[in-house]
Scaffold this active site. Structure first.
Site, PDB file in Angstrom:
ATOM      1  N   LYS A 118       0.849  -1.186   0.000  1.00  0.00           N
ATOM      2  CA  LYS A 118       0.000   0.000   0.000  1.00  0.00           C
ATOM      3  C   LYS A 118       0.885   1.236   0.000  1.00  0.00           C
ATOM      4  O   LYS A 118       1.786   1.368   0.831  1.00  0.00           O
ATOM      5  CB  LYS A 118      -0.909   0.000   1.223  1.00  0.00           C
ATOM      6  CG  LYS A 118      -2.057   0.982   1.135  1.00  0.00           C
ATOM      7  CD  LYS A 118      -3.109   0.581   0.085  1.00  0.00           C
ATOM      8  CE  LYS A 118      -4.251  -0.202   0.684  1.00  0.00           C
ATOM      9  NZ  LYS A 118      -5.124  -0.804  -0.331  1.00  0.00           N
ATOM     10  N   THR A 125      -2.523  -5.619   0.373  1.00  0.00           N
ATOM     11  CA  THR A 125      -2.038  -4.254   0.594  1.00  0.00           C
ATOM     12  C   THR A 125      -2.866  -3.584   1.683  1.00  0.00           C
ATOM     13  O   THR A 125      -2.359  -2.760   2.437  1.00  0.00           O
ATOM     14  CB  THR A 125      -2.079  -3.417  -0.702  1.00  0.00           C
ATOM     15  OG1 THR A 125      -3.424  -3.217  -1.105  1.00  0.00           O
ATOM     16  CG2 THR A 125      -1.294  -4.087  -1.824  1.00  0.00           C
ATOM     17  N   HIS A 177      16.867  28.711 -13.417  1.00  0.00           N
ATOM     18  CA  HIS A 177      17.459  29.877 -14.086  1.00  0.00           C
ATOM     19  C   HIS A 177      16.727  31.164 -13.721  1.00  0.00           C
ATOM     20  O   HIS A 177      15.502  31.237 -13.763  1.00  0.00           O
ATOM     21  CB  HIS A 177      17.423  29.683 -15.597  1.00  0.00           C
ATOM     22  CG  HIS A 177      18.126  28.453 -16.059  1.00  0.00           C
ATOM     23  ND1 HIS A 177      19.448  28.200 -15.769  1.00  0.00           N
ATOM     24  CD2 HIS A 177      17.700  27.384 -16.776  1.00  0.00           C
ATOM     25  CE1 HIS A 177      19.802  27.041 -16.299  1.00  0.00           C
ATOM     26  NE2 HIS A 177      18.758  26.514 -16.912  1.00  0.00           N
TER      27      HIS A 177
END
Lengths: 307, 307, 307, 307
Positions: free
Chosen positions: B12, B57, B259
């Site tokens: 999970k 899960t 930048h």
């Protein structure tokens, strides 16, 4: 032609201007995201293909960057006022300008003693980390006569881990919610406040100090309110601002209820005594309200989100 | 059948667990996003439709929340160690567990004196604002014998407004870049560092103090380095960590060059003396490197981003 | 110095190049996001501040745009091959180039008869809407001798509204999940497949046709598999590709289980006969596996996500 | 008390409801994100901490899911009408309801002949891929007497690769833009249209067909307009809708100008004959306007974005 052109506006959005000011070796940053929206005598641009009244969005962008040099950026509000005044006063077809600005805060990176001896004490006065907490916002609108300034913040996540209840509400056939007598109250604050400064003849607020104090009062009210609903907390936050800041006449908040659900640990033989929570993403309650100084008229738009 | 099952893992992901610990009226928060990945003897799950070796899960999720109660959350690293050990030692088919955790930091909301008198001084010890700066991360991997712990952070934006140059590089037929002798250097730091703790018999590092100190050294190196390239700054940041933190043997950074272009204001009759910059989104240079303590072997994956 | 420079790479990321090709009045679009990563003899750049071996990331950006003109963009893969070969063969210090590309698909906007008579039938051969479904991806790596090409897709959301079960799994003390005999199975597919083309002497695959056919086989396998776990469906999707596409030797999928939970309507006196579901965001199962042609060696990195 | 409560609303936002309808082996999906906002006699909730007039947001969520079963989801608009009517008519303190819905479209996954023989021809009538193009939206507002329905879409990216010019605009001291006689025009359409259906006694529009036709006319107008500005294209898109769809009286668009800049290839000895473009993220022009049927009154909010 059976159609009529209604409200329209245009301009360059999201101009990311960063201004560095040098005070000897000590540098200062202003980091803004500026969006320009102009309106006026622009019917022909839409109807005939004539651009004779259109100041290009590219020019509005250039103006943002040029003004950062010409005027500096004392505050987001002051910078927006310079820009709005310029567009309305310099171009006859432009009757109204709205400048929206997001501001990102930075803090200085500290240098330890050992290293600063090595490199010179002023060395790191040019080094910064972005704070990354709330985003400060402002919106300046000018029609050639009156100013409207609405400032605020967004994306400030706050939590009270107790002193919040919710009960005594309506129960209908679709109600399954259990009443809560001690819950987490958390929200991601989106707030806007309108200044009563509207005229060049009035004394202008100290925008930087106003922001700092307004945020402080808002946070204190959130922390100190024993809450029976997020609506009640919202009202206290807004009222605290109006009661403490004479320059502000109207406040609106949009507060998602960031649910923290107590996890059921009983299947595992454990007791969850307000300790372990699951922080949910969606769905969420969304609480929105305007609070006004007595006698003021509501001007902040109702829809601050698209949900 | 001409196909072979290779590396596989499951679990999970993104279990958002929040743990409140009460120390009288003073509360403490741990706010984690925990992802579990298990591997082992799982061929049948893929090939035959038999789930006899599959721990759901959903169960791995329940375990995360139950362990927050059973063990508390001393640190993200310690919590991941508890979880990884559990999955490998309690289920025979599970041979390896990898726990990834993101941690979000909170700070206390201050209360002013006037108000705290009104409400009781300890009132706001349960009120917090999310810091919102970097996200702390860790990854714990355990195979039943050896531990691998890689911690770090992401989304920490930093800037030097001077002390950065870039010149003397290769010029080919596609080169148009002008050399720079005073530029802004800004990046959004994504860093990972690997601990040399691998065995239960070794003394475990103090995970909280290690994080705090590692971040401090990294920031100081960023601030104090006079830079001829982002590569050089990266190397200094990593070296500073290894030289100061004995528990760390390997560091990798992925540093986008955020930048900031100096805006050409000459068309408007203005001189831009390193004052007004445009902060660009894309494209950006991306600088990545691993730095190792002499004798150490590289284990941190090369690809920390998908770009 | 006790630190060693390990793996490092650099280049301009996310170059957003759009190429329009005109075939009379009919235009064609290629819309790419290109990221360059170069490695080689670059120790001095990190260690001494000398950039003598550094081709600036700005130059790598210029090269991307120039090559779009010089070579056109036949396919993302072919474009990446041109770029990778150039960097490695033209600059002595550059020993290896990795080009990653995302491609966004567009479709033509249809014009109705009535209007096209009015404006000329070929008028809308230059009008497009972005499809917005999956993002196609590729990664080309070249070391001067061998090629590695890994293509794939991401963000393709698919659902089977039946023919999915999940039962017979391990139950431990933390298991609360109920077995499911008819559930929704939904996922957001992230897949990568590696071509066995590695050498300029081999015949190059038809990259465009390969992508189209691989996606088709993958989707058919998803739709046609009666599933006892997402692992089993994943394995069938990968196997179907390898069995049908001789140019592909290895496939890896990372499949989040996008849970759709059946809503309990009983409190409202309603029976939910597999009709009304709640689509959850987090937490989610995450299922990942590599499938190989018999005899092939795994090269696709295990970690395609950061969770 | 010197403060007054102004406009306020609350409800559960982003209820992710998925409805599967079975027509034999052929399934149909409706996939919605529903946000509820209620207002009315709610002063006490904000002022006194009494929740006696507050229908919990949790109940509004339950109602969304229950109504998906009770009424089905014929269209997003019809579903929102059921919900808005319910809240206003069933709870005395609730005077007004606003339901906002996003809808995500799905398409069927095709099965090839060879495989469908193998598995049974109807097998894949339950398999879907999310289209992923635009998101359809609607907003229903009801005050117990009158309806307001505003539908639309967002995130639909479109491009004309020619037939766009921009020249003849104002030049001031900050203008550097060069006039363009053949440029790319691209935008990400966010549009809303208001229906003139306001009363239960009127015949209700066919919401599904209206959406499909409105989108078609809008796209055709985008494709077929020879453009001298994005404003002009916007006006044509809106006018085309009003002229063709009698059920719609007002249209508003918010159109970011997704700039595609022609790359200067001259430094590399190449001529860029409208072939190679750089797709920029920010900054962007943002063009917004309302167009009305003659005699109609503007009701769609001006601010559809926060920029």
């Amino acid at each position: 032609m059976p159609t009529i052109l209604g409200q329209n506006q245009y301009g360059k959005a999201e101009n990311r201007v960063v201004k560095i000011t040098r005070d000897g070796g000590t540098h200062h940053i202003k980091d803004l995201n500026v969006s320009v929206a102009l309106s006026g005598d622009l019917d022909d641009v839409h109807l005939t293909g004539s651009n004779a009244h259109c100041l290009p969005t590219d020019t509005t962008k250039n103006t943002v960057f040029a003004f950062a040099k010409e005027y500096g950026i004392e505050s987001a509000e002051q910078f927006g006022i310079h820009l709005a005044r310029h567009f309305v006063s310099s171009q006859e077809p432009i009757k109204k300008a709205r400048i929206r600005i997001e501001e990102y805060a930075w803090e200085r990176i500290a240098s330890s003693d050992a290293n600063s001896k090595f490199i010179g004490a002023d060395e790191v006065n040019h080094s910064f980390a972005r704070k990354g907490q709330e985003t400060r916002v402002t919106q300046i609108t000018y029609d050639g006569e009156k100013w409207e300034v609405i400032s605020g913040l967004k994306d400030l996540v706050v939590m009270n881990s107790t002193n919040s209840e919710f009960w005594g509400y309506i129960k209908d056939k679709y109600t399954t919610l259990q009443e809560a007598y001690d819950r987490i109250l958390a929200t991601q604050v989106s707030g806007r406040w309108r200044f009563n400064w509207t005229d060049d003849d009035q004394r202008m607020p100290n925008w930087e100090r106003s922001y700092e104090q307004t945020k402080k009062h808002m946070l204190e009210a959130f922390a100190e309110t024993y809450s029976y609903s997020l609506q009640q907390t919202l009202y206290q936050m807004a009222t605290r601002i109006i009661n403490n800041r004479a320059e502000i006449d109207e406040v609106r908040f949009s507060l998602p209820n960031k649910h923290h659900f107590l996890v059921d640990l009983e299947p595992f033989g454990l007791k969850n005594d307000n300790e372990v929570y699951y922080a949910a993403d969606r769905m969420y309650g969304l609480i929105e309200a305007t609070v006004l100084r007595d006698g003021a008229t509501a001007q902040i738009p109702v829809d601050m989100t698209n949900l």
